[in-house]
Scaffold this active site. Structure first.
Site, PDB file in Angstrom:
ATOM      1  CG  ASP A 157      -2.331 -10.941  -3.468  1.00  0.00           C
ATOM      2  OD1 ASP A 157      -2.191 -11.855  -4.312  1.00  0.00           O
ATOM      3  OD2 ASP A 157      -3.157 -10.014  -3.600  1.00  0.00           O
TER       4      ASP A 157
ATOM      5  CG  ASP B  29      -4.219  -7.664  -9.730  1.00  0.00           C
ATOM      6  OD1 ASP B  29      -4.428  -6.479  -9.393  1.00  0.00           O
ATOM      7  OD2 ASP B  29      -4.400  -8.076 -10.874  1.00  0.00           O
TER       8      ASP B  29
END
EC number: 3.1.3.-
Length: 261
Positions: free
Chosen positions: A14, A16
């Site tokens: 991932d 953010d």
């Protein structure tokens, strides 16, 4: 807290909250990516952001001291493209109506899909900072007249420097309320985006781990896809929240320095 764990041959990571927090870098994550590069372990950045093109994501990563190529970025825009290409009839291009931004438009139009505002094969709805009533209305009328309805990702909110602002899921919910049916969702935590990403990574599912900071999107994507997961506490989810969950991540760490490859 150095876990003994199997050696993974591929990573889905991932962005953010995991690799950076908005404009703020996470040094432990930058170091982790360098370690992956040095070990020549393949990985993809798996984000739910549909507004940026892959090049824009590459540029953002460069600003955080991370070298990446466009081929290492995978988004719901690309997963939607790949899902629709699987469905496409070779005889005629699929038509789409898009509520979204440049990242979504570029992914779909470069794949050869054509725009149709009235009777498209698919209505694809994502985050749109220039959302208007008219755009929603066109989407609703098309779906009501028989177009298939795709939502890029279900995130109702996005954390940014102002607080929790509306995410793609809130825009899609606007359309869902008016058509009185649910979209087919592509992004995390759905299995579709993970399956498409694994195809691109080309590493066996059992040898891949999904790394993220958000239990509801990242870790649930792992659970829904029978993929091991690593939750890092540098973003959205807290230890108290995760302790309440019936299914735990495969591993939990405070930051990525604790993870040995």
């Amino acid at each position: 807290m150095n876990h003994k764990h199997k050696q993974y041959r591929g990573y889905l990571i991932d962005l953010d909250g995991t690799v950076y927090r908005g404009t703020e870098s996470i040094p432990e994550a930058t170091d982790f990516i360098k370690r992956l590069q040095d070990a020549e372990i393949p990985y993809l950045f798996l984000t739910n952001n549909t507004t940026r093109t892959r090049q824009m994501v590459v540029d953002k990563l460069a600003g955080h001291g991370i070298t990446a190529t466009v081929d290492q970025i995978y988004t719901p825009s690309l997963a939607t493209r790949d899902y629709l290409l699987d469905k496409a009839d070779t005889k005629k291009p699929l038509s789409v109506y898009i509520v979204g931004e440049i990242g979504l438009y570029q992914a779909l139009l470069q794949a050869g899909f054509v725009l149709d505002n009235e009777h498209p094969d698919y209505v694809v709805v994502g985050l749109d900072n220039d959302l208007t009533y008219d755009k929603v209305k066109k989407a609703v009328l098309a779906i009501r007249s028989g177009s298939n309805f795709i939502g890029t990702n279900a995130d109702k909110n996005l954390p940014n420097e102002e607080g929790l602002v509306p995410g793609a899921g809130s825009v899609i919910a606007f359309v869902e309320a008016a058509v009185q049916k649910k979209a087919l969702y592509i992004g995390k935590p759905e299995r579709i985006i993970v399956d498409m990403a694994l195809k691109q990574l080309d590493v066996a599912r059992d040898d891949v781990i999904l790394v993220g900071d958000n239990y509801d999107t990242d870790i649930k994507a792992g659970i829904n896809s029978a993929l091991d997961s690593l939750l890092v506490y540098t973003g959205v989810s807290t230890k108290n929240q995760v302790a309440q969950q019936p299914i735990k991540p495969t591993y939990e760490i405070n930051d990525l320095t604790e993870w040995k490859l």
